[in-house]
Motif scaffolding. Structure first.
Motif, PDB file in Angstrom:
ATOM      1  N   ASP A  89       0.814  -1.214   0.000  1.00  0.00           N
ATOM      2  CA  ASP A  89       0.000   0.000   0.000  1.00  0.00           C
ATOM      3  C   ASP A  89       0.849   1.265   0.000  1.00  0.00           C
ATOM      4  O   ASP A  89       0.484   2.276  -0.601  1.00  0.00           O
ATOM      5  CB  ASP A  89      -0.910   0.037   1.246  1.00  0.00           C
ATOM      6  CG  ASP A  89      -2.011  -1.002   1.115  1.00  0.00           C
ATOM      7  OD1 ASP A  89      -2.243  -1.465  -0.039  1.00  0.00           O
ATOM      8  OD2 ASP A  89      -2.608  -1.377   2.136  1.00  0.00           O
ATOM      9  N   GLU A  90       2.032   1.182   0.696  1.00  0.00           N
ATOM     10  CA  GLU A  90       2.863   2.388   0.827  1.00  0.00           C
ATOM     11  C   GLU A  90       3.340   2.923  -0.530  1.00  0.00           C
ATOM     12  O   GLU A  90       3.684   4.089  -0.672  1.00  0.00           O
ATOM     13  CB  GLU A  90       4.123   2.120   1.697  1.00  0.00           C
ATOM     14  CG  GLU A  90       3.826   1.612   3.083  1.00  0.00           C
ATOM     15  CD  GLU A  90       3.681   0.090   3.059  1.00  0.00           C
ATOM     16  OE1 GLU A  90       4.678  -0.614   2.937  1.00  0.00           O
ATOM     17  OE2 GLU A  90       2.531  -0.397   3.128  1.00  0.00           O
ATOM     18  N   VAL A  91       3.375   2.066  -1.518  1.00  0.00           N
ATOM     19  CA  VAL A  91       3.854   2.500  -2.840  1.00  0.00           C
ATOM     20  C   VAL A  91       2.897   3.528  -3.460  1.00  0.00           C
ATOM     21  O   VAL A  91       3.307   4.415  -4.193  1.00  0.00           O
ATOM     22  CB  VAL A  91       4.018   1.279  -3.778  1.00  0.00           C
ATOM     23  CG1 VAL A  91       4.357   1.734  -5.197  1.00  0.00           C
ATOM     24  CG2 VAL A  91       5.102   0.371  -3.247  1.00  0.00           C
ATOM     25  N   GLY A  92       1.629   3.397  -3.093  1.00  0.00           N
ATOM     26  CA  GLY A  92       0.662   4.350  -3.622  1.00  0.00           C
ATOM     27  C   GLY A  92       0.272   4.036  -5.060  1.00  0.00           C
ATOM     28  O   GLY A  92       0.444   2.909  -5.524  1.00  0.00           O
ATOM     29  N   HIS A  93      -0.200   5.031  -5.738  1.00  0.00           N
ATOM     30  CA  HIS A  93      -0.691   4.816  -7.103  1.00  0.00           C
ATOM     31  C   HIS A  93       0.467   4.595  -8.080  1.00  0.00           C
ATOM     32  O   HIS A  93       1.447   5.299  -8.071  1.00  0.00           O
ATOM     33  CB  HIS A  93      -1.500   6.044  -7.541  1.00  0.00           C
ATOM     34  CG  HIS A  93      -2.060   5.894  -8.923  1.00  0.00           C
ATOM     35  ND1 HIS A  93      -3.071   5.018  -9.217  1.00  0.00           N
ATOM     36  CD2 HIS A  93      -1.725   6.491 -10.086  1.00  0.00           C
ATOM     37  CE1 HIS A  93      -3.346   5.098 -10.503  1.00  0.00           C
ATOM     38  NE2 HIS A  93      -2.537   5.980 -11.061  1.00  0.00           N
ATOM     39  N   MET A  94       0.322   3.613  -8.879  1.00  0.00           N
ATOM     40  CA  MET A  94       1.358   3.374  -9.896  1.00  0.00           C
ATOM     41  C   MET A  94       0.790   3.543 -11.291  1.00  0.00           C
ATOM     42  O   MET A  94      -0.263   3.078 -11.586  1.00  0.00           O
ATOM     43  CB  MET A  94       1.927   1.972  -9.743  1.00  0.00           C
ATOM     44  CG  MET A  94       3.026   1.921  -8.713  1.00  0.00           C
ATOM     45  SD  MET A  94       3.809   0.304  -8.684  1.00  0.00           S
ATOM     46  CE  MET A  94       5.009   0.462  -9.991  1.00  0.00           C
TER      47      MET A  94
END
Lengths: 94, 256
Positions: A89-94
Motif C-alpha cells: 500500500d505504501e507504494v501508492g498509485h502506480m
C-alpha cells in the motif's frame, strides 16, 4: 501514373507527446516538399512541434494474412502481463 | 472629458498600405481554393490567404483606430471604393496560371518579409506588435515561394518557360513596393517605418540570388509600374472589389 508524386507517410510529435504519431499521408516530389506539405496539411491547428516524413514505399509492413501466426500465440499467455505482484500500500498509485 | 481626435495622416496611410496589400492578395490567392493543381498546394495556398486575412484584420483595425472616426476593419475592407485602396498594383494582378500566381506571391513575399522585419522596431508600439506577429508568417511564405520558384524555374522546359513569362509580366510591378513617396519619407524620419530605399536594395540583392539559382532572367531595367499606393489602380481592382464587397453593398450590415 508515371507523373504522380510518390506517397509519403506523415508522423507528428504533438505538443505534449513524447513520440511521433502517424497522422496521415500526402503526395510530394521529395522529402523537403513533403515536410512543407505536412506542415500545411497536418499542423494548421497548432498540433505539432516536430514532423517526420517517410516514403510509404520504404515502410516494411507485416502481412495482414499472417495475423494468426504472428499475434494469436500471445493471446492466451496472461502470465506475460505483470499483474501477479502484490504491491504494498505504501507504494501508492502506480 | 473628450479629446479632439486628430488623425495621424501618414500613420493611417501606412496601416492602409500594409492592410490593403494583404487583403487584396488574400482575395486573389483565395480564389484558388478548390482549383489548385494538387490538393496539398490547394491547402497551402488557402493557408497563405488566411494568414494574410489575419494580418489584414490587424492592420485595418489599427487604421480605423488611428483615423478615429469609428470605422472598423470590416468597414474599411467592404465599404471603401477603389480610389481609397492603397495596395500596390502587383497584388491586384490576375491569378493567371500557377506560374503567375506563384511569381506574384514570391515578388510580394520578397518585399513583405524585410518590410515587416523593419517594422518590428517601429517607434509606434502598435505597429511593432503587428509586425512581430506577421513577420513569422511572412518568413514562411517567402521560404515556400522561393523554393517553388527555384524548383519550377530550374525545372522542365515548360515550367521554366512559364516562370520566365510570369517574371517578365510581373517584375515591372514589383518596384512599386519599395518606391518611397513623401509619406514613406516622413514615416522613416519619424522612425515609424524603415527606409524603403534600403529595403529595396536588399530585396534586389535577394531576387538576384534566387533568380540566378532558378535560371530566370528578370527585366531589371523595366520601367516601374506604379500608382496603387496612392490610389491609382488598374481596372483589375474594380472587379476584385465588386466580388468582395457586393454583399455588404447590397445588404448593408448583413451578418451571419
Amino acid at each position: 501514373m508515371k507523373n504522380e508524386w510518390p506517397l509519403w507517410e506523415v508522423f507528428i510529435r504533438g505538443q505534449h507527446g513524447l513520440a511521433h504519431r502517424h497522422v496521415g499521408s500526402l503526395h510530394a516530389p521529395d522529402a523537403e516538399m513533403a515536410i512543407r506539405h505536412a506542415r500545411d496539411v497536418y499542423t494548421r491547428r497548432n498540433e505539432g512541434v516536430s514532423i517526420w516524413v517517410v516514403k510509404a514505399s520504404d515502410i516494411a509492413a507485416s502481412a495482414p494474412g499472417e495475423k494468426e501466426p504472428l499475434f494469436d500465440p500471445s493471446n492466451a499467455k496472461i502470465y506475460r502481463h505483470p499483474t501477479f505482484y502484490d504491491i504494498p500500500d505504501e507504494v501508492g498509485h502506480m | 472629458m473628450t479629446t479632439a481626435v486628430k488623425t495621424d495622416a501618414a500613420l493611417f496611410e501606412l496601416a492602409l498600405r500594409m492592410g490593403d496589400n494583404a487583403l487584396i492578395l488574400a482575395q486573389r490567392v483565395g480564389a484558388w481554393c478548390g482549383h489548385a493543381p494538387i490538393l496539398e498546394e490547394d491547402i497551402a495556398l488557402a493557408n497563405v490567404a488566411l494568414d494574410l486575412i489575419g494580418q489584414t484584420k490587424m492592420w485595418l483595425g489599427l487604421a480605423g483606430e488611428i483615423e478615429g472616426k469609428g470605422r472598423s476593419a470590416d468597414d474599411l475592407a467592404f465599404l471603401r471604393d477603389a480610389r481609397a485602396f492603397r495596395n500596390s498594383l502587383l497584388v491586384e494582378q490576375p491569378n493567371g496560371d500557377f506560374a503567375m500566381t506563384l511569381m506574384r506571391q514570391f515578388l510580394f513575399d520578397a518585399f513583405h518579409h524585410p518590410m515587416l522585419v523593419g517594422l518590428k522596431s517601429s517607434a509606434d508600439a502598435r505597429i511593432a506588435e503587428i509586425a512581430e506577429k506577421a513577420e513569422k508568417e511572412a518568413r514562411y511564405h517567402r521560404e515556400r515561394s522561393e523554393d517553388l520558384v527555384i524548383r519550377l524555374g530550374d525545372g522542365t522546359e515548360e515550367s521554366r518557360a512559364r516562370m520566365q513569362g510570369a517574371l517578365d509580366a510581373l517584375y515591372p510591378f514589383a518596384g512599386e513596393l519599395a518606391l518611397a513617396d513623401a509619406i514613406d519619407a516622413e514615416l522613416a524620419t519619424r522612425k515609424i517605418a524603415p527606409d524603403l530605399a534600403a529595403i529595396g536594395a536588399r530585396v534586389c540583392d535577394y531576387l538576384k540570388t534566387v533568380f540566378a539559382e532558378a535560371t530566370l532572367n528578370a527585366p531589371w531595367d523595366a520601367a516601374v509600374r506604379k500608382g496603387g499606393k496612392q490610389g491609382a489602380h488598374s481596372e483589375e481592382l474594380g472587379y476584385i472589389l465588386a466580388e468582395m464587397q457586393w454583399l455588404q453593398r447590397a445588404y448593408p450590415g448583413a451578418k451571419w
